[in-house]
Structures are given as C-alpha cells and as structure tokens.
Design a protein around this motif. Structure first.
Motif, short mmCIF file in Angstrom:
data_model
loop_
_atom_site.label_atom_id
_atom_site.label_comp_id
_atom_site.label_asym_id
_atom_site.label_seq_id
_atom_site.Cartn_x
_atom_site.Cartn_y
_atom_site.Cartn_z
N LEU A 1 0.83 -1.21 0.00
CA LEU A 1 0.00 0.00 0.00
C LEU A 1 0.87 1.26 0.00
N ILE A 2 0.58 2.16 -0.95
CA ILE A 2 1.31 3.43 -1.07
C ILE A 2 0.44 4.61 -0.69
N ASP A 3 -0.84 4.57 -1.05
CA ASP A 3 -1.75 5.71 -0.85
C ASP A 3 -2.98 5.25 -0.08
N LEU A 4 -3.23 5.87 1.08
CA LEU A 4 -4.40 5.53 1.91
C LEU A 4 -5.12 6.82 2.27
N ASN A 5 -6.42 6.89 1.95
CA ASN A 5 -7.22 8.09 2.22
C ASN A 5 -8.31 7.74 3.23
N LEU A 6 -8.22 8.35 4.42
CA LEU A 6 -9.21 8.14 5.48
C LEU A 6 -9.88 9.45 5.89
N GLU A 7 -9.93 10.40 5.01
CA GLU A 7 -10.48 11.72 5.33
C GLU A 7 -11.98 11.64 5.66
N ASN A 8 -12.39 12.52 6.59
CA ASN A 8 -13.82 12.70 6.92
C ASN A 8 -14.51 11.38 7.26
N ASN A 9 -14.01 10.72 8.30
CA ASN A 9 -14.59 9.47 8.77
C ASN A 9 -15.00 9.55 10.24
N ASN A 10 -15.11 10.77 10.76
CA ASN A 10 -15.48 10.96 12.18
C ASN A 10 -14.51 10.22 13.11
N ILE A 11 -13.25 10.16 12.70
CA ILE A 11 -12.26 9.48 13.52
C ILE A 11 -11.92 10.29 14.76
N GLY A 12 -11.96 11.61 14.64
CA GLY A 12 -11.66 12.47 15.79
C GLY A 12 -10.16 12.62 16.01
N PHE A 13 -9.81 13.55 16.90
CA PHE A 13 -8.39 13.81 17.14
C PHE A 13 -7.71 12.65 17.86
N LYS A 14 -8.46 11.95 18.72
CA LYS A 14 -7.88 10.79 19.39
C LYS A 14 -7.50 9.71 18.38
N GLY A 15 -8.41 9.47 17.46
CA GLY A 15 -8.13 8.47 16.43
C GLY A 15 -6.98 8.88 15.54
N GLU A 16 -6.92 10.18 15.22
CA GLU A 16 -5.83 10.67 14.39
C GLU A 16 -4.49 10.49 15.09
N ASN A 17 -4.45 10.80 16.37
CA ASN A 17 -3.21 10.64 17.14
C ASN A 17 -2.79 9.17 17.20
N ALA A 18 -3.80 8.29 17.39
CA ALA A 18 -3.50 6.86 17.46
C ALA A 18 -2.94 6.35 16.13
N LEU A 19 -3.50 6.85 15.02
CA LEU A 19 -3.03 6.43 13.71
C LEU A 19 -1.63 6.96 13.43
N GLU A 20 -1.37 8.17 13.86
CA GLU A 20 -0.03 8.72 13.68
C GLU A 20 1.01 7.92 14.46
N LYS A 21 0.63 7.52 15.67
CA LYS A 21 1.55 6.71 16.49
C LYS A 21 1.79 5.35 15.83
N ALA A 22 0.69 4.75 15.31
CA ALA A 22 0.82 3.45 14.64
C ALA A 22 1.70 3.57 13.40
N LEU A 23 1.60 4.70 12.71
CA LEU A 23 2.41 4.90 11.53
C LEU A 23 3.90 5.00 11.89
N LYS A 24 4.20 5.67 12.98
CA LYS A 24 5.59 5.76 13.43
C LYS A 24 6.15 4.37 13.78
N ASP A 25 5.32 3.56 14.43
CA ASP A 25 5.76 2.21 14.77
C ASP A 25 5.99 1.37 13.51
N ALA A 26 5.12 1.59 12.52
CA ALA A 26 5.21 0.81 11.28
C ALA A 26 6.41 1.22 10.43
N CYS A 27 6.93 2.42 10.67
CA CYS A 27 8.06 2.90 9.88
C CYS A 27 9.30 2.02 10.06
N HIS A 28 9.33 1.27 11.13
CA HIS A 28 10.47 0.39 11.35
C HIS A 28 10.35 -0.89 10.53
N GLU A 29 9.14 -1.11 10.00
CA GLU A 29 8.92 -2.31 9.18
C GLU A 29 9.18 -1.96 7.70
N ASN A 30 9.02 -2.97 6.85
CA ASN A 30 9.24 -2.78 5.41
C ASN A 30 7.95 -2.27 4.76
#
Length: 425
Positions: free
Chosen positions: A386-415
C-alpha cells in the motif's frame, strides 16, 4: 538582431514560461513570434470565452463554412488573419460555446435565436476539424454528429453532451452520426457521452464499439438504466475485446436502486478479459449486487482499479467485497468513497490488508468508520504494498488521528511503502 541562444533552446525556455504573459515577447522579433504564437494558441483554456478569439476564428472560415450563417444577414468579418492559428490548437473545450454566446451578445444581434448560434458552432467545429493539425480533444455540445466528420482527423478524445431539454429525436440522430464516425475510425481512443436518454441508440452504439479496434476508454454520464439497458451492457462486456476503461455515472440527484446494473456488471465481468479500470458512481446497489461483484473479484485477473463511489452497497455486500481482496491478486486501486462504511467493515478491511500484497491505493474517505474503525485500520500501515491511503472525513476524531499517527511511526520500522496518508478529521 544577434542570436543569443539557438531557437531550440529558446523554445524550451518559452515553453517553460507558457503560463506567463508571453504576448509581449512575440513582438521582439520574427523568430520569437514564430515560436510564441503556437505556444499561446495550443493551450487556449478559458480564452475561448473571449469574443476576440471567436472573431479571429471566424476570419478563417472557408466560403462553404461561411454559407451556413450568411442567410441570417449578420456581418461576419472576412479579412484574412496573418497565420492559421487553428493549426496550433490542441483541444476544444466547452468554453468555445460560451464564447460564441458572448460574441453574439456583444454584437447585440437581436432575434437571431438559437438557430444562428448553432450554425456558428457548426461552422467553427468544421473549421477546427479541417485545419486542426494538432487537435487531440474536442467537446461537442448538443451538435448533430451527422453534420460533423472526425473520422480522418487527429482527434483521440471526444466528449458528446446533450442536456435533458434536447428532444429525443435529435439525440438519436446525433448518435447515428457518431456511429458513422466511429466505424472505421483509427485515431479515436477515448469516448465520453453525457446524456440521460439513449433509447435504442445504446444498443447500436455498443455494437459499433465492439467492431471498433481503436477506442479503449468509454464512459456514459447521467444515463438512466433499466433491465433492458442493463442486459445490453452485460452483452457489451461479454463481446467487447478492446475497451480497457469503463465509467458509468448517474446524476447525483437521482434516487432509487439500480440492481440491474450491478448484476449485469457482475455477469459481464466474469467473461470479459480486457477491462482494467471500472468506475460506477451514484447507481445505488444492494447487498446482493455487492456479493456478486465480490464473486467476480475472486476470479477476475484483469481488473486493476475499481471505483464504487456513492453506490450504497449495504453492509453484507461491503463485507463480501472486502473479503474478496484476500483472494484477488491483480487489483491495485480500490475506491469506496462515500459509501457509509462503518466499524465492522473497517475491521474486516484492516484484516484483509494484512494479507493483500497487490493493492497500492485505497480510498475510504467520507464514510463513517469513527474512532474504533480508524484504529482498526492502523493494521493497514504494515501492508507491504500500500502506497496511498485516504481516510479523510470518517469521524475518527483527534484521538483516532493521534492513534493512527503513532501506529504509523511504529510501522516505519517495518518494510512499508506507504507514502501518502490523508487523515483530515
């Protein structure tokens, strides 16, 4: 005048500045004028709406083309321009027709009516097709294709538009002319039709497309479908061996479900082996149609992109489509924009993306995943394709956005290959 740089280099520089004001540069010298005029005219954009440009085009009409409007006793300029500017035009947009209306209004030609406007349009289109040595795209607005010949031209892309106010008989005649132009045409590769009524013309048009070996992209906008037309599309998908891109888009203001289309697409795609890109928009499906399309994804090995935008497949159909991605090995782009996808479907998609190795782009924007659905899709970050992922306007909220950003940082160590992530709350 001393030549500072070769003309070839000058052309590259001037092309780079094509969106700046180059008109004054055309007055520098004759060589510069020869370089700049083609640049200015090849990309007309909104300038078609300028009555001065329309006036210049009218100067180049042939005697035969001028006779179409002579009966209205409207004074048309007849002095010859310095250059054949139409040689340089690469595309003709809808702005041309707006420009003609502005030209008529500015001259205050009272009482000429729409007939005069139509004849001006016909004359200019004939002129452009006759002299446009670099013309690639043309927009035909409510014109009868029986009076226009684009079979032996350089046109590669054509848009044909009719409003709902046009009489069905006029539409049918124009489709007849379109079919005549398609038969034997070897340059046209993209055909877009925007109209709500085709009648029997759809059957004749799809039959002509099956015989044409050049057109590979076909789209119909605002078409009203019923069982009979659904069967026609199914037969078209079964027989056609050249169309690689198909787009079906209904008016966003139409209500009600169109199950015939979903079933016809599913049946046709089981046999079709050439279609690579399919877009369906504003045709409301049901769960059964979603499951039928999912069955196709299990076995289809040619489809590369699938756009199902605002079609309301319903929960069970969405789940079936998501699960089908586990087995599909060719789909690279999947768009489920604005389909009211909720938490459960989001969790299924998250699990699927951990297994899928071919999907490059996924659009889930404008759904209803909310906080839990957004967090569940954090698993997608560990997908290796996966190269492009669009999750805009899904009522995720700021908590969800922060959680996704954290998960993305963790995933950066993977391939991972994810380079574009849209998370606007």
């Amino acid at each position: 005048m001393i030549t500072l740089v070769p003309l070839e280099c000058s052309l590259l520089i001037l092309n780079h500045l094509r969106h700046k004001n180059l008109l004054s540069c055309a007055l520098v010298s004759r060589p510069w004028c020869k370089l700049i005029i083609p640049i200015l005219w090849c990309d007309p954009k909104h300038h078609f709406q300028d009555e001065r440009l329309i006036n210049t085009l009218l100067l180049m009409l042939s005697p035969e083309e001028r006779t179409l409007v002579d009966n209205f006793n409207v004074q048309i300029p007849n002095n010859q321009p310095v250059l054949e500017y139409t040689n340089f035009i690469t595309y003709v947009t809808r702005d041309l027709y707006n420009g003609v209306r502005c030209w008529i209004t500015s001259r205050q030609e009272a009482g000429v009516g729409t007939a005069f406007e139509d004849l001006i349009n016909y004359s200019l289109i004939r002129l452009l097709l006759r002299t446009g040595k670099n013309l690639r795209y043309i927009f035909l607005e409510e014109l009868n294709c029986n009076y226009i010949v684009f079979k032996n031209t350089t046109i590669t892309s054509l848009d044909l538009y009719f409003s709902d106010e046009i009489h069905h008989r006029d539409v049918s005649k124009s489709i007849e002319g379109l079919i005549k132009n398609i038969n034997g045409n070897t340059t046209l590769t993209t055909l877009n039709i925007i109209l709500s009524f085709l009648g029997e013309g759809l059957k004749a048009l799809t039959k002509a497309l099956c015989k044409n070996n050049a057109i590979n992209s076909f789209s119909i906008h605002q078409l009203r479908l019923n069982k009979g037309r659904g069967r026609m599309l199914r037969g078209f998908l079964r027989k056609n061996t050249t169309i690689t891109s198909l787009s079906l888009c209904r008016s966003p203001f139409k209500n009600g479900t169109v199950p015939e289309l979903g079933k016809s697409l599913a049946v046709g795609l089981r046999i079709n082996k050439t279609l690579k890109h399919l877009k369906v928009q504003y045709y409301n499906f049901g769960s059964e149609e979603g499951r039928l399309l999912a069955d196709v994804l299990y076995t289809n090995t040619t489809l590369l992109s699938l756009d199902l935008v605002i079609i309301f497949i319903r929960q069970q159909g969405e789940q079936a489509l998501a699960e089908a991605l586990c087995k599909n090995t060719t789909l690279m782009s999947f768009n489920l924009h604005n389909n009211f996808i909720k938490l459960e479907e989001g969790q299924i998609l998250a699990d699927v993306l951990c297994k899928n190795t071919t999907l490059i782009s996924l659009d889930l924007s404008h759904n209803n995943l909310r906080l839990k659905g957004g967090k569940a899709l954090a698993k997608a970050f560990f997908n290796t394709s996966l190269i492009d992922l669009n999750l805009e306007n899904n009522n995720i909220g700021f908590k969800g956005e922060n959680a996704l950003e954290k998960a993305l940082k963790d995933a950066c160590h993977e391939n991972i290959k994810l380079t574009s992530l849209k998370l606007q709350v």
